[in-house]
Design a protein around this motif. Structure first.
Motif, PDB file in Angstrom:
ATOM      1  N   PRO A  47      59.921  96.300   9.832  1.00 52.96           N
ATOM      2  CA  PRO A  47      60.249  97.651  10.300  1.00 52.96           C
ATOM      3  C   PRO A  47      59.172  98.691   9.992  1.00 52.96           C
ATOM      4  O   PRO A  47      58.859  99.534  10.836  1.00 52.96           O
ATOM      5  N   ARG A  48      58.589  98.658   8.797  1.00 52.80           N
ATOM      6  CA  ARG A  48      57.556  99.647   8.464  1.00 52.80           C
ATOM      7  C   ARG A  48      56.304  99.448   9.324  1.00 52.80           C
ATOM      8  O   ARG A  48      55.686 100.416   9.752  1.00 52.80           O
ATOM      9  N   GLY A  49      55.948  98.212   9.567  1.00 53.36           N
ATOM     10  CA  GLY A  49      54.795  97.932  10.424  1.00 53.36           C
ATOM     11  C   GLY A  49      55.040  98.367  11.853  1.00 53.36           C
ATOM     12  O   GLY A  49      54.153  98.915  12.514  1.00 53.36           O
ATOM     13  N   HIS A  50      56.254  98.141  12.332  1.00 50.07           N
ATOM     14  CA  HIS A  50      56.602  98.558  13.690  1.00 50.07           C
ATOM     15  C   HIS A  50      56.546 100.083  13.816  1.00 50.07           C
ATOM     16  O   HIS A  50      56.047 100.608  14.821  1.00 50.07           O
ATOM     17  N   ALA A  51      57.052 100.772  12.803  1.00 49.27           N
ATOM     18  CA  ALA A  51      57.016 102.238  12.825  1.00 49.27           C
ATOM     19  C   ALA A  51      55.572 102.742  12.824  1.00 49.27           C
ATOM     20  O   ALA A  51      55.239 103.695  13.542  1.00 49.27           O
ATOM     21  N   ALA A  52      54.708 102.101  12.040  1.00 49.40           N
ATOM     22  CA  ALA A  52      53.294 102.490  12.020  1.00 49.40           C
ATOM     23  C   ALA A  52      52.639 102.241  13.382  1.00 49.40           C
ATOM     24  O   ALA A  52      51.837 103.051  13.860  1.00 49.40           O
ATOM     25  N   MET A  53      52.993 101.124  14.014  1.00 49.26           N
ATOM     26  CA  MET A  53      52.439 100.817  15.341  1.00 49.26           C
ATOM     27  C   MET A  53      52.925 101.826  16.377  1.00 49.26           C
ATOM     28  O   MET A  53      52.152 102.241  17.253  1.00 49.26           O
ATOM     29  N   GLN A  54      54.179 102.223  16.296  1.00 49.42           N
ATOM     30  CA  GLN A  54      54.718 103.226  17.219  1.00 49.42           C
ATOM     31  C   GLN A  54      53.973 104.552  17.056  1.00 49.42           C
ATOM     32  O   GLN A  54      53.626 105.206  18.038  1.00 49.42           O
ATOM     33  N   GLY A  55      53.737 104.950  15.806  1.00 48.98           N
ATOM     34  CA  GLY A  55      53.006 106.190  15.555  1.00 48.98           C
ATOM     35  C   GLY A  55      51.583 106.128  16.087  1.00 48.98           C
ATOM     36  O   GLY A  55      51.087 107.090  16.688  1.00 48.98           O
ATOM     37  N   ALA A  56      50.931 104.998  15.890  1.00 44.40           N
ATOM     38  CA  ALA A  56      49.562 104.839  16.403  1.00 44.40           C
ATOM     39  C   ALA A  56      49.554 104.873  17.922  1.00 44.40           C
ATOM     40  O   ALA A  56      48.667 105.467  18.544  1.00 44.40           O
ATOM     41  N   TRP A  57      50.544 104.235  18.532  1.00 44.54           N
ATOM     42  CA  TRP A  57      50.641 104.224  19.997  1.00 44.54           C
ATOM     43  C   TRP A  57      50.821 105.640  20.538  1.00 44.54           C
ATOM     44  O   TRP A  57      50.217 106.008  21.543  1.00 44.54           O
ATOM     45  N   GLU A  58      51.642 106.443  19.868  1.00 46.24           N
ATOM     46  CA  GLU A  58      51.849 107.822  20.305  1.00 46.24           C
ATOM     47  C   GLU A  58      50.568 108.643  20.186  1.00 46.24           C
ATOM     48  O   GLU A  58      50.259 109.457  21.066  1.00 46.24           O
ATOM     49  N   ARG A  59      49.790 108.426  19.107  1.00 40.86           N
ATOM     50  CA  ARG A  59      48.525 109.145  18.951  1.00 40.86           C
ATOM     51  C   ARG A  59      47.520 108.752  20.034  1.00 40.86           C
ATOM     52  O   ARG A  59      46.812 109.600  20.578  1.00 40.86           O
ATOM     53  N   VAL A  60      47.469 107.465  20.366  1.00 44.09           N
ATOM     54  CA  VAL A  60      46.565 107.006  21.429  1.00 44.09           C
ATOM     55  C   VAL A  60      46.993 107.593  22.766  1.00 44.09           C
ATOM     56  O   VAL A  60      46.160 108.066  23.555  1.00 44.09           O
ATOM     57  N   ALA A  61      48.285 107.590  23.046  1.00 49.53           N
ATOM     58  CA  ALA A  61      48.781 108.148  24.305  1.00 49.53           C
ATOM     59  C   ALA A  61      48.462 109.633  24.406  1.00 49.53           C
ATOM     60  O   ALA A  61      48.051 110.116  25.471  1.00 49.53           O
ATOM     61  N   GLN A  62      48.620 110.362  23.315  1.00 47.17           N
ATOM     62  CA  GLN A  62      48.305 111.790  23.307  1.00 47.17           C
ATOM     63  C   GLN A  62      46.814 112.012  23.533  1.00 47.17           C
ATOM     64  O   GLN A  62      46.423 112.910  24.274  1.00 47.17           O
ATOM     65  N   ALA A  63      45.984 111.176  22.915  1.00 48.10           N
ATOM     66  CA  ALA A  63      44.535 111.313  23.092  1.00 48.10           C
ATOM     67  C   ALA A  63      44.140 111.042  24.547  1.00 48.10           C
ATOM     68  O   ALA A  63      43.284 111.735  25.102  1.00 48.10           O
ATOM     69  N   VAL A  64      44.768 110.061  25.165  1.00 47.56           N
ATOM     70  CA  VAL A  64      44.455 109.745  26.561  1.00 47.56           C
ATOM     71  C   VAL A  64      44.920 110.875  27.472  1.00 47.56           C
ATOM     72  O   VAL A  64      44.209 111.272  28.399  1.00 47.56           O
ATOM     73  N   ARG A  65      46.111 111.409  27.206  1.00 44.46           N
ATOM     74  CA  ARG A  65      46.622 112.493  28.047  1.00 44.46           C
ATOM     75  C   ARG A  65      45.812 113.764  27.924  1.00 44.46           C
ATOM     76  O   ARG A  65      45.625 114.496  28.898  1.00 44.46           O
ATOM     77  N   SER A  66      45.306 114.060  26.725  1.00 45.75           N
ATOM     78  CA  SER A  66      44.639 115.334  26.506  1.00 45.75           C
ATOM     79  C   SER A  66      43.142 115.306  26.817  1.00 45.75           C
ATOM     80  O   SER A  66      42.521 116.358  26.873  1.00 45.75           O
ATOM     81  N   ASN A  67      42.554 114.154  27.047  1.00 43.43           N
ATOM     82  CA  ASN A  67      41.124 114.062  27.257  1.00 43.43           C
ATOM     83  C   ASN A  67      40.834 113.598  28.688  1.00 43.43           C
ATOM     84  O   ASN A  67      41.157 112.473  29.059  1.00 43.43           O
TER      85      ASN A  67
END
Length: 99
Positions: A47-67
């Motif tokens: 569960p902790r690893g999955h939560a970390a992966m979800q957070g990383a995925w959201e940061r990557v998605a935000q970076a792609v959307r904003s750039n």
């Protein structure tokens, strides 16, 4: 420096160990990829690893959307939208990242 000649049997073993070491990194990376995929698909495994992966995925998605440069790169990489009402791979990637 002293250099000993190897017997044919030692040469065979040395060649086998070189091949094993050459395959070690790619196999290790594939194993880590398989483990990450399993955790991504089944959060109860770690569960902790999955939560970390979800957070990383959201940061990557935000970076792609904003750039715009990153979005343009993905559009060029995947061929962009291919005219008409047909949706290109870049649009599918942007839609999946924005979820």
């Amino acid at each position: 420096m002293l250099q000993f000649s190897q017997t044919p049997r030692e040469e065979i073993h040395a060649a086998r160990s070189r091949r094993a070491r050459a395959w070690a990194w790619p196999v290790r990376l594939l194993l880590i990829g398989c483990l990450a995929t399993a955790v991504w698909q089944e959060p109860q495994l770690w569960p902790r690893g999955h939560a970390a992966m979800q957070g990383a995925w959201e940061r990557v998605a935000q970076a792609v959307r904003s750039n715009d440069q990153v979005r343009g790169f993905f559009a060029r990489l995947t061929g962009g939208q291919s005219g008409g009402t047909r949706v290109g791979l870049a649009d599918k990637l942007a839609a999946s990242l924005s979820r």
